[in-house]
Design a protein around this motif. Structure first.
Motif, PDB file in Angstrom:
ATOM      1  N   GLU A  41       0.825  -1.201   0.000  1.00  0.00           N
ATOM      2  CA  GLU A  41       0.000   0.000   0.000  1.00  0.00           C
ATOM      3  C   GLU A  41       0.867   1.263   0.000  1.00  0.00           C
ATOM      4  O   GLU A  41       0.556   2.257  -0.665  1.00  0.00           O
ATOM      5  N   ARG A  44       2.240   1.803  -3.474  1.00  0.00           N
ATOM      6  CA  ARG A  44       1.161   2.270  -4.339  1.00  0.00           C
ATOM      7  C   ARG A  44       0.878   3.748  -4.110  1.00  0.00           C
ATOM      8  O   ARG A  44       0.744   4.528  -5.065  1.00  0.00           O
ATOM      9  N   VAL A  90      -0.515   0.935 -12.071  1.00  0.00           N
ATOM     10  CA  VAL A  90      -0.718   1.119 -10.631  1.00  0.00           C
ATOM     11  C   VAL A  90      -0.586   2.597 -10.288  1.00  0.00           C
ATOM     12  O   VAL A  90      -1.422   3.175  -9.583  1.00  0.00           O
ATOM     13  N   ASN A  93      -3.471   4.746 -11.645  1.00  0.00           N
ATOM     14  CA  ASN A  93      -4.816   4.368 -11.175  1.00  0.00           C
ATOM     15  C   ASN A  93      -5.695   3.868 -12.312  1.00  0.00           C
ATOM     16  O   ASN A  93      -6.894   4.118 -12.344  1.00  0.00           O
ATOM     17  N   ARG A 127      -8.964   2.087  -2.849  1.00  0.00           N
ATOM     18  CA  ARG A 127      -8.952   0.981  -3.817  1.00  0.00           C
ATOM     19  C   ARG A 127     -10.235   0.170  -3.661  1.00  0.00           C
ATOM     20  O   ARG A 127     -11.001   0.367  -2.728  1.00  0.00           O
ATOM     21  N   VAL A 211      -2.007  -4.668  -6.295  1.00  0.00           N
ATOM     22  CA  VAL A 211      -1.922  -4.284  -4.890  1.00  0.00           C
ATOM     23  C   VAL A 211      -2.868  -5.145  -4.065  1.00  0.00           C
ATOM     24  O   VAL A 211      -4.047  -5.278  -4.390  1.00  0.00           O
TER      25      VAL A 211
END
Length: 384
Positions: A41, A44, A90, A93, A127, A211
């Motif tokens: 996380e 990301r 990633v 998005n 997410r 993720v």
């Protein structure tokens, strides 16, 4: 008349995306936070902030939510550029499952659901997970759905077990498919901290670019209000197809970018590496593999563009997207396999990203339906 020219504005944006991914994102491929269960996380969030600063976050979002409102064909060009690194989507998005979930939610959410779930996803703050696949139920055949929802007073109570749920760990928005008793398959929308969602474990899989990885999830007396129904009760299969037809194509777009990267690395190696008196690329066996790759990449690109053109004309595109998904996933896997072969011993290592791309492309052959299921659907269509 068929015109393959990319509009100037789209081409310039693709160049920006490719430069961003090459310069800012590729260096993260060696980051220890890219784990066997995907980017953490923390990684990301760091990548998302880079894309946000470049004005490249969630470019596929509808215009009213700050996106470009791309046509499917424009997405094909941009997503291919983003896929040059498997971390590119990633960062921007536009990776699965969020990209497909954003698309679906933008079509059928209520204003309240948009505010709570869709906007934070588009802004890159949260997410999502799409929970359909089951260990002994829904999968390639969604009619086998065994997770149930029962109306209890004014609430719905959901029970069942799902698996291979991408991004479940840490997902703040959940789309859950359950068989609503006496009504039929229905989608429900809730937050990830709702009591009754139990993530039993993250599964060990060969891919590592999503993720949160892929989890086994138990829904144990998950109680949701009537406002949690997404769209209309009993319409989950129709909504799933609304989501999946374009989502199959966006998978193909992103992985076309990754396979092109693998080819670039293999070509560069074939020019530099010598054996038996000359660069290995000048040996027919290696040269032919690289030529086969170049042909396959262009065939994949044109098939994707054709299916996107079909969707942009307002057609459903299920038949076309099945054809593209089955063909492109198989051919890109072969491309990656040949790249490993050209690289020799280094190809099976993590000295280059080719080995990782190869593993992920093997998994891609199963995403959003295995090749055999798509061929079954294609055959049924042409024989009807």
């Amino acid at each position: 008349m068929i015109d393959f020219e990319i509009p100037k504005e789209t081409a310039e944006l693709a160049e920006r995306v490719r430069a961003f991914v090459t310069e800012k994102i590729v260096p993260y491929e060696k980051d220890p936070r890219l784990t066997v269960h995907g980017p953490t996380e923390d990684l990301r969030d760091e990548l998302v902030e880079l894309a946000r600063k470049e004005g490249l976050l969630t470019p596929q979002a509808p215009v009213e939510y700050g996106g470009h409102g791309f046509t499917h064909l424009e997405q094909a060009v941009i997503f291919e550029a983003a896929g040059w690194s498997t971390l590119g989507p990633v960062a921007m998005n536009c990776n699965a499952p969020d990209e497909g979930n954003i698309f679906l939610l933008s079509k059928i959410c209520t204003p309240e659901q948009i505010e709570q779930h869709l906007v934070p996803m588009i802004e890159g703050h949260t997410r999502s997970a799409f929970a359909m696949s089951e260990p002994d139920g829904a999968g390639s055949d969604p009619a086998l759905l065994s997770t149930t929802a029962v109306l209890d007073g004014v609430d719905y109570v959901i029970n069942g077990r799902k698996w291979l749920i991408t991004g479940a760990e840490g997902a703040q928005t959940w789309i859950i498919m359950a068989d609503l008793v006496d009504v039929g398959p229905t989608l429900f929308l809730c937050t990830g901290d709702t009591p009754g969602i139990v993530i039993e474990r993250v599964m060990d899989t060969m891919d590592r670019n999503y993720v949160g990885g892929h989890s086994v999830v138990l829904f144990e007396d998950l109680r949701l209000p009537a406002s949690a129904v997404l769209g209309e009760p009993g319409q989950a299969m129709r909504y799933a197809q609304l989501r999946l037809a374009p989502a199959r194509l966006t998978h193909c777009m992103r992985w076309l970018g990754a396979a092109s990267r693998a080819q670039s690395i293999a070509v560069d190696y074939a020019k530099r590496r010598t054996a038996f008196g000359k660069p290995i690329g000048e040996h027919q066996g290696v040269g032919f593999m690289l030529a086969d790759n170049e042909i396959a990449l262009q065939q994949a690109r044109l098939m994707i563009w054709w299916a996107c053109w079909t969707l942009d004309r307002g057609e459903r595109g299920r038949h076309e997207s099945s054809m593209v998904k089955s063909s492109v996933s198989e051919e890109l896997y072969k491309v990656a396999d040949r790249c490993v072969q050209v690289l020799g011993g280094i190809g099976i290592s993590d000295e280059t990203p080719v080995g990782m791309i190869f593993r992920d492309l093997r998994a891609f052959r199963l995403y959003d339906g295995p090749t055999e299921v798509h061929k079954f659907a294609i055959a049924r269509r042409i024989l009807s």
